[in-house]
Design a protein around this motif. Structure first.
Motif, mmCIF file in Angstrom:
data_model
loop_
_atom_site.group_PDB
_atom_site.id
_atom_site.type_symbol
_atom_site.label_atom_id
_atom_site.label_comp_id
_atom_site.label_asym_id
_atom_site.label_seq_id
_atom_site.Cartn_x
_atom_site.Cartn_y
_atom_site.Cartn_z
ATOM 1 N N VAL A 165 50.404 26.550 53.550
ATOM 2 C CA VAL A 165 49.167 27.009 52.651
ATOM 3 C C VAL A 165 48.790 28.149 53.295
ATOM 4 C CG1 VAL A 165 46.839 26.537 52.019
ATOM 5 C CG2 VAL A 165 48.552 24.729 52.160
ATOM 6 N N VAL A 166 48.884 28.434 54.571
ATOM 7 C CA VAL A 166 48.536 29.808 55.134
ATOM 8 C C VAL A 166 49.586 30.873 54.625
ATOM 9 C CG1 VAL A 166 48.368 31.216 57.328
ATOM 10 C CG2 VAL A 166 47.266 29.084 57.023
ATOM 11 N N GLN A 167 50.774 30.227 54.537
ATOM 12 C CA GLN A 167 51.838 31.440 54.068
ATOM 13 C C GLN A 167 51.635 31.373 52.524
ATOM 14 O OE1 GLN A 167 55.651 29.296 54.850
ATOM 15 N NE2 GLN A 167 55.276 29.525 56.947
ATOM 16 N N LEU A 168 51.396 30.841 51.748
ATOM 17 C CA LEU A 168 50.944 30.981 50.207
ATOM 18 C C LEU A 168 49.808 31.850 50.218
ATOM 19 C CD1 LEU A 168 50.984 27.788 48.520
ATOM 20 C CD2 LEU A 168 52.473 29.563 48.180
ATOM 21 N N PHE A 169 48.629 31.909 51.134
ATOM 22 C CA PHE A 169 47.502 32.438 51.211
ATOM 23 C C PHE A 169 48.193 33.954 51.419
ATOM 24 C CE2 PHE A 169 44.504 34.786 54.196
ATOM 25 C CZ PHE A 169 43.352 34.641 53.183
ATOM 26 N N ARG A 170 48.636 34.210 52.376
ATOM 27 C CA ARG A 170 49.105 35.542 52.705
ATOM 28 C C ARG A 170 50.164 36.255 51.603
ATOM 29 N NH1 ARG A 170 49.459 34.062 59.028
ATOM 30 N NH2 ARG A 170 47.404 34.432 59.358
ATOM 31 N N ALA A 171 51.105 35.153 51.015
ATOM 32 C CA ALA A 171 51.980 35.978 50.055
ATOM 33 C C ALA A 171 51.021 36.188 48.757
ATOM 34 C CB ALA A 171 52.963 34.900 49.830
ATOM 35 N N SER A 172 50.053 35.580 48.453
ATOM 36 C CA SER A 172 49.245 35.730 47.194
ATOM 37 C C SER A 172 48.234 36.816 47.307
ATOM 38 C CB SER A 172 48.897 34.718 47.002
ATOM 39 O OG SER A 172 47.730 33.821 47.749
ATOM 40 N N SER A 173 48.111 37.536 48.664
ATOM 41 C CA SER A 173 46.724 38.407 48.984
ATOM 42 C C SER A 173 46.922 39.694 47.853
ATOM 43 C CB SER A 173 47.052 38.869 50.198
ATOM 44 O OG SER A 173 48.093 39.630 50.467
ATOM 45 N N GLY A 174 48.086 39.970 47.410
ATOM 46 C CA GLY A 174 47.816 41.193 46.532
ATOM 47 C C GLY A 174 47.451 41.192 45.079
ATOM 48 N N ASN A 175 48.145 40.379 44.516
ATOM 49 C CA ASN A 175 48.159 39.941 42.986
ATOM 50 C C ASN A 175 47.732 38.753 42.606
ATOM 51 O OD1 ASN A 175 48.750 42.764 42.734
ATOM 52 N ND2 ASN A 175 50.848 42.413 42.986
ATOM 53 N N HIS A 176 47.614 37.633 43.313
ATOM 54 C CA HIS A 176 47.312 36.458 42.900
ATOM 55 C C HIS A 176 46.361 35.750 43.494
ATOM 56 C CE1 HIS A 176 51.091 35.481 40.440
ATOM 57 N NE2 HIS A 176 51.706 36.438 41.175
ATOM 58 N N ARG A 177 45.071 36.498 43.174
ATOM 59 C CA ARG A 177 43.738 36.024 43.880
ATOM 60 C C ARG A 177 43.263 34.813 43.784
ATOM 61 N NH1 ARG A 177 42.190 38.772 47.966
ATOM 62 N NH2 ARG A 177 39.899 37.758 47.618
ATOM 63 N N GLU A 178 43.711 34.182 42.412
ATOM 64 C CA GLU A 178 43.545 32.717 42.120
ATOM 65 C C GLU A 178 44.214 31.873 43.077
ATOM 66 O OE1 GLU A 178 44.981 34.830 40.062
ATOM 67 O OE2 GLU A 178 43.588 35.325 38.491
ATOM 68 N N ILE A 179 45.300 32.105 43.427
ATOM 69 C CA ILE A 179 45.961 31.139 44.494
ATOM 70 C C ILE A 179 45.388 31.239 45.608
ATOM 71 C CG2 ILE A 179 48.310 30.759 45.892
ATOM 72 C CD1 ILE A 179 49.760 31.306 42.932
ATOM 73 N N ARG A 180 45.258 32.649 46.154
ATOM 74 C CA ARG A 180 44.482 32.767 47.493
ATOM 75 C C ARG A 180 43.015 32.090 47.516
ATOM 76 N NH1 ARG A 180 45.260 36.908 51.481
ATOM 77 N NH2 ARG A 180 43.073 37.504 52.162
ATOM 78 N N GLY A 181 42.421 32.205 46.412
ATOM 79 C CA GLY A 181 41.083 31.635 46.196
ATOM 80 C C GLY A 181 41.298 29.891 46.621
ATOM 81 N N GLU A 182 42.292 29.414 45.869
ATOM 82 C CA GLU A 182 42.452 27.883 46.080
ATOM 83 C C GLU A 182 42.932 27.641 47.393
ATOM 84 O OE1 GLU A 182 42.171 25.445 43.906
ATOM 85 O OE2 GLU A 182 41.412 26.600 42.385
ATOM 86 N N CYS A 183 43.673 28.482 47.865
ATOM 87 C CA CYS A 183 43.945 28.109 49.451
ATOM 88 C C CYS A 183 42.748 27.923 50.342
ATOM 89 C CB CYS A 183 44.839 29.340 50.074
ATOM 90 S SG CYS A 183 46.683 29.280 49.359
ATOM 91 N N ILE A 184 41.874 28.942 50.065
ATOM 92 C CA ILE A 184 40.673 28.905 50.873
ATOM 93 C C ILE A 184 39.833 27.743 50.747
ATOM 94 C CG2 ILE A 184 38.340 30.122 51.234
ATOM 95 C CD1 ILE A 184 40.583 31.677 52.526
#
Length: 260
Positions: free
Chosen positions: A131-150
């Protein structure tokens, strides 16, 4: 389509687990061997199990141990992540790809699972890492996924079964620190990050108390072995009079979310 529909059966409430447990287990086992389902169908089968069976340790152990939930989830997240164009800006996307939709469904299911899970498994550390890897991969243009990771990390930290050491090894704490340092962080995400650290502080305090109780137990056991009954009674009275070293100043969380 049938699995997608069944995955929402938890809205009906109080389903008899025996009605579908064996059939869904067979479907999952068959897919693990033959890979006959689409990613959405496979995720839907897991979602049905998670939303209807979580909270009962027996069924949780079936999910985690017998059906290899962590291994399968990690593999699905890794494969889905490879199919997402992480550099594509939101304004360029007319609608989300099916891979992004399934990723979001997995993250929502994980949030629910770790909110109510009643036992710890060391495999969870590796899942935190995915999930941390997803969080970092989504940092630029996928804020929704980043927010779900948090949100996922916050739910895990709030579960008393989760170990702080596991969150640390999995990289969850570093990820939330990265998020909270963002200048563009909105208020909802700030509150989510602060909630994570409040939950973390409670876990640390609980683990400290558990260690303290374990130390007390060892002292009592040693005294009993040596026949020191009078010392046990005196030690017991001392512990009852001991003041606790920690207390929360206010249960109202608003005091923790003052503007920085």
């Amino acid at each position: 389509m049938a699995l997608l529909a069944l995955s929402k059966c938890y809205y009906l409430g109080n389903l008899d687990q025996k009605v579908f447990l064996n059939e869904i287990k067979e479907i999952i086992h068959f897919h693990q061997e033959h890979h006959n389902l689409t990613r959405l169908a496979y995720q839907s089968a897991w979602e049905l199990l998670i939303y209807t069976l979580i909270g009962e340790k027996f069924y949780e152990q079936v999910i985690v141990i017998e059906l290899h939930f962590v291994r399968e989830t990690r593999r699905e997240l890794e494969e889905l992540s490879k199919c997402v164009d992480w550099k594509r800006k939101k304004v360029e996307r007319e609608k989300e790809t099916k891979e992004v939709i399934v990723l979001m469904r997995w993250l929502n299911s994980l949030e629910f699972f770790f909110r109510f899970c009643s036992f710890w498994n060391e495999e969870f550390v590796g899942l935190f890492g995915n999930v941390v890897q997803l969080f970092r991969a989504s940092s630029g243009n996928h804020r929704e996924i980043r927010g779900e990771c948090i949100d996922f990390f916050r739910e895990a930290a709030g579960n008393k079964i989760m170990k702080v050491e596991g969150l640390l090894k999995g990289g969850a704490i570093d990820a939330v620190l990265e998020e909270i340092s963002q200048q563009s962080l909105n208020e909802d995400n700030k509150i989510c990050c602060f909630s994570f650290f409040l939950e973390l502080s409670e876990r640390l305090q609980e683990e400290k108390e558990d260690e303290k109780e374990e130390a007390k137990r060892k002292v009592f056991d040693k005294m009993e072995e040596e026949g020191l009954d009078d010392c046990i009674i005196m030690f017991h009275h001392f512990l009852l009079e001991e003041e606790l070293p920690f207390s929360y100043p206010d249960e109202n969380l608003e005091c923790y979310f003052m503007p920085l």
